[in-house]
Design a protein around this motif. Structure first.
Motif, PDB file in Angstrom:
ATOM      1  N   HIS A  67      91.492  43.865 104.526  1.00  0.00           N
ATOM      2  CA  HIS A  67      90.122  44.374 104.372  1.00  0.00           C
ATOM      3  C   HIS A  67      89.602  44.708 105.760  1.00  0.00           C
ATOM      4  O   HIS A  67      90.311  44.518 106.745  1.00  0.00           O
ATOM      5  CB  HIS A  67      89.219  43.381 103.627  1.00  0.00           C
ATOM      6  CG  HIS A  67      88.989  42.057 104.309  1.00  0.00           C
ATOM      7  ND1 HIS A  67      90.022  41.244 104.744  1.00  0.00           N
ATOM      8  CD2 HIS A  67      87.843  41.398 104.635  1.00  0.00           C
ATOM      9  CE1 HIS A  67      89.514  40.142 105.283  1.00  0.00           C
ATOM     10  NE2 HIS A  67      88.203  40.221 105.246  1.00  0.00           N
ATOM     11  N   HIS A 164      84.487  38.393  98.138  1.00  0.00           N
ATOM     12  CA  HIS A 164      84.441  38.398  99.601  1.00  0.00           C
ATOM     13  C   HIS A 164      84.225  39.801 100.152  1.00  0.00           C
ATOM     14  O   HIS A 164      83.400  40.011 101.034  1.00  0.00           O
ATOM     15  CB  HIS A 164      85.724  37.800 100.183  1.00  0.00           C
ATOM     16  CG  HIS A 164      85.686  37.710 101.675  1.00  0.00           C
ATOM     17  ND1 HIS A 164      84.911  36.788 102.337  1.00  0.00           N
ATOM     18  CD2 HIS A 164      86.293  38.444 102.637  1.00  0.00           C
ATOM     19  CE1 HIS A 164      85.051  36.955 103.634  1.00  0.00           C
ATOM     20  NE2 HIS A 164      85.881  37.960 103.851  1.00  0.00           N
ATOM     21  N   ASP A 183      91.266  37.329 102.967  1.00  0.00           N
ATOM     22  CA  ASP A 183      90.102  36.503 102.627  1.00  0.00           C
ATOM     23  C   ASP A 183      89.686  36.672 101.171  1.00  0.00           C
ATOM     24  O   ASP A 183      88.592  36.266 100.786  1.00  0.00           O
ATOM     25  CB  ASP A 183      88.908  36.892 103.526  1.00  0.00           C
ATOM     26  CG  ASP A 183      89.168  36.598 104.998  1.00  0.00           C
ATOM     27  OD1 ASP A 183      90.208  35.977 105.313  1.00  0.00           O
ATOM     28  OD2 ASP A 183      88.323  36.998 105.831  1.00  0.00           O
TER      29      ASP A 183
END
Ligand SMILES: [Zn+2]
Length: 267
Positions: A67, A164, A183
């Motif tokens: 990400h 997240h 994450d």
């Protein structure tokens, strides 16, 4: 300074470290080496590359991102290879590159409520002032997923989303059965988890036949049983919040998940 560990035949792992350095992995194939996430700064990525070269004699030719959060991507330029990212991660890399990362810029965003004081402190600690941040843009962009053949090892990248960050992707390394989670299982930057996003994500994660699970900011590599137990605690906490039932004995994880699902409910 992080120590590199060989967690399977093809996969090397550098554990997370202060201030907010995430787990990094390298998958060493016969033909190519791929890095999973790039690190928080050129210093962090440089340490990883040096250790990898010493341990395996490999130099990565590409990186794939879980990400777009700064701590996972700011080291990307240091890798000097192809950057592979989900379409929405790629868009956010462009935005990150346009942000003012000076102390003044950081403080302005904290004052405006756009960033947390902790975020600003972490950036300042990782990248001493005066800092110049070069955010490498994506070279290869995928939508749902991608398969990367390294020679003797295959990395299957899959976009999974979650609380997240909506752009979260995971990487499954075969035949090593390593799942690199980034994450994705964590709560939102505002501290919230929701059943709507977390439950389908849990199904996707458990759908991979993995033996080793590498989380972005977890000190150790988890087994399948440990990930199942963690997800079980999340399900338990979500249920308790939804039913409004009292939870008598709770460990640290469960307490955290109770808070996060409460925050998610009142959102
Ligand atoms: Zn993150």
């Amino acid at each position: 300074m992080g120590v590199l560990t060989r967690i399977s035949e093809r996969v090397y792992w550098m554990p997370p470290g202060p201030p907010d350095r995430p787990s990094l992995c390298a998958v060493v194939g016969d033909r190519r080496t791929l890095t999973l996430d790039a690190g928080s700064s050129s210093a962090h990525t440089g340490e990883f590359l040096d250790a990898l070269l010493a341990e395996s004699a490999a130099r990565p030719s590409a990186v794939v991102y879980t990400h777009s959060h700064w701590d996972h991507v700011f080291g990307g330029a240091e890798l000097n290879g192809q950057v592979i990212a989900h379409a929405s991660t790629a868009e956010q890399l462009i935005e990150l590159a346009a942000v003012d990362w000076s102390d003044e810029g950081l403080e302005r965003r904290v004052a405006a409520g756009l960033a947390s004081p902790q975020h600003a402190a972490h950036v300042k600690q990782e990248l001493p002032s005066p800092r110049s941040v070069e955010v490498a843009p994506a070279d290869v962009v995928f939508q749902d997923g991608l398969e990367i053949q390294l020679g003797g090892a295959t990395v299957r990248v899959r976009h999974v989303g979650g609380d997240h960050s909506a752009d979260s992707s995971v990487m499954f390394v075969e035949p090593d059965r390593v799942l690199f989670l980034g994450d994705c299982l964590y709560d939102s930057p505002g501290g919230a988890l929701t059943a709507d996003l977390a439950f389908p994500l849990h199904e996707t994660i458990l759908g991979f036949d993995a033996a080793f699970y590498v989380e972005g900011h977890n000190e150790s590599v988890s087994s399948r049983a440990e990930i199942e137990s963690l997800i079980g605690k999340m399900r338990f906490a979500e249920n308790a919040v939804r039913e409004g039932s009292a939870v008598m004995e709770q460990d640290e994880d469960t307490e955290h998940f109770l808070q996060a699902f409460r925050a998610g409910q009142s959102r």
